[in-house]
Design an enzyme around this catalytic site. Structure first.
Site, short mmCIF file in Angstrom:
data_model
loop_
_atom_site.label_atom_id
_atom_site.label_comp_id
_atom_site.label_asym_id
_atom_site.label_seq_id
_atom_site.Cartn_x
_atom_site.Cartn_y
_atom_site.Cartn_z
N ASP A 36 -32.22 15.29 2.37
CA ASP A 36 -30.97 15.01 1.69
C ASP A 36 -30.64 13.53 1.84
O ASP A 36 -30.97 12.92 2.87
CB ASP A 36 -29.82 15.85 2.27
N CYS A 270 -20.48 28.49 -9.67
CA CYS A 270 -21.55 28.96 -10.56
C CYS A 270 -21.02 29.50 -11.88
O CYS A 270 -21.24 28.90 -12.93
CB CYS A 270 -22.38 30.02 -9.85
#
Length: 443
Positions: A36, A270
């Site tokens: 990351d 989502c």
């Protein structure tokens, strides 16, 4: 006989999807490196701390860090040298200027990883992207990689439910891989070997079909939720009970009872953004009418929030100015601290903007909510949140709220009035204890 070496895995992006995927791949016995660009996030995960709430994940993380199978880095060079299979698990949020998906992070992952791939490798996307994205990224990856055509890309959508991410990764209900490459398919069969042995369906499709699977599933689920909430609107107008209606519908095995729970509607990171991105992509493809129904799905979902505010306003006498309101729930769903597009916080913030003093309690999402909504007050217990409240709103269906004792709450509220925004309480029980009870879609 020497055992064949297993592929080593990198996971690019360590948000909800990536951190869960990395830890669970290690749990399955693979050597895994999570990457990351956020050094603070990498430090947290490396120390065995999950920077979000997901039941069971911290135990899997710490166990595999201790075993040496899992580590985290900010260094793309390290990840490229280490891994044979690279999973792209970065976010694809909604763009600020439209409903379309923002592919900035996906493209950045390819741009950073590609030039470092000097030997054969398989790259597998798991992020939810608009159909047609993977073929473009595959060409770009080949152009960037020193290994050229020896670097191949496939797409394998994720199907994680927040609150059940570990289970859904280790025991998925299906595995889909979009590819026309035998090597990509073989790599996915290797990393999925245990699940395949357990009987999990393994589907191989073209890239475009694989991209459509996740977003189509989310569109269908959103439609089912909004359908029963549309029936709640009709039920209220007709004096019917949408909960009995939903129960009757659920016995039809063509319909089923899952996602047929009427209430405040869906939120999170989502469903809302995915149906908007799906509509935007359909428009780009020239088939906008095919998904025009999703506009009403989205609109119905938004109306549930306004209707919840209206019901509470009616219970409190027609106006919120100077009133005290207790809100139970901040996360968009239970067993999560995710507040993205949270219906609960949307309702709470709206009521506060109308002049009420609103106090919110949630078992896990308080700190995130406090940062995003400083205009609200926050309590550290359910009783503290509803103390002196003239109306209580249950907006996230945590078990703690579903099991609340109406007598205990009645001792601290100013008025025993409750709006059950999730239709999870027993109306007769609460009314028998002296509460004025209202819910969406019920008399």
């Amino acid at each position: 006989m020497v055992a064949e070496a297993r592929s080593r895995i990198s996971v690019i992006g360590t948000g909800y999807l990536g951190a869960t995927h990395a830890a669970c791949m290690a749990e399955l016995g693979f050597e895994v490196i999570g990457l990351d660009v956020d050094a603070a996030k990498v430090a947290e995960l490396s120390a065995g701390r999950v920077p979000f709430y997901e039941p069971g994940l911290e135990e899997v993380l710490t166990r595999n860090l201790a075993s040496g199978r899992l580590r985290f880095t900010t260094d793309y060079d390290e990840a490229a040298r280490f891994a044979d299979v690279h999973f792209i698990c970065v976010g694809t949020p909604q763009r600020d200027d439209s409903g379309a998906a923002d592919l900035t992070y996906v493209k950045a992952a390819v741009e950073e990883l590609g030039p470092r791939l000097t030997r054969p490798a398989v790259v597998v996307g798991k992020s939810t992207v608009p159909v047609g994205t993977a073929s473009v990224l595959a060409a770009r990856l080949r152009a960037l990689a020193p290994a050229g055509d020896a670097v191949e890309l496939g797409w394998s959508p994720e199907f994680l439910r927040e609150g059940f991410g570990v289970t859904d990764t280790l025991h998925p209900n299906r595995i889909v891989i979009g590819t026309d490459s035998e090597r990509v398919e073989a790599a996915m069969r290797e990393v999925s070997a245990k699940q395949i042995a357990d009987g999990v369906p393994f589907l191989v499709t073209d890239l475009q079909t694989a991209e459509l699977v996740k977003i189509s599933a989310n569109a269908f689920l959103a439609t089912k939720i909004s359908f029963i909430n549309a029936m709640a609107e009709v039920s209220e107008a007709a004096g019917a009970d949408v909960m009995r209606l939903a129960e009757a519908l659920s016995y039809d095995d063509r319909i089923g009872g899952k996602f047929l729970g009427p209430g405040l509607g869906f939120g999170g990171g989502c469903l809302p953004k995915d149906i908007r991105a799906f509509m935007a992509r359909a428009d780009e493809l020239g088939v906008e009418p095919a998904l025009s129904f999703l506009r009403e799905v989205d609109a119905i979902n938004q109306r549930r929030r306004a209707r919840t505010v209206d019901i509470a306003r009616g219970l409190i006498g027609g106006g919120f100015a100077g009133r005290t309101v207790g809100v139970l729930g901040a996360a968009f769903k239970p067993n999560s601290d995710d507040i993205r597009d949270s219906p609960a916080l949307d309702v709470a913030s709206t009521i506060a903007s109308l002049g009420a003093t609103v106090t919110v309690y949630d078992p896990e999402a308080l700190e995130r909510a406090r940062r995003e909504h400083p205009e609200l007050n926050y309590a550290h217990s359910m009783l503290e949140a509803v103390r002196d409240a003239e109306v209580v709103l249950l907006l996230t269906e945590w078990a703690e709220f579903r099991d609340a004792d109406p007598d205990e709450l009645a001792k601290v509220v100013a008025e025993p009035k409750i709006v059950d925004g999730r239709n999870v309480l027993d109306p007769e029980r609460w009314r028998a204890r002296g509460w004025t009870y209202r819910a969406l879609g019920r008399p």
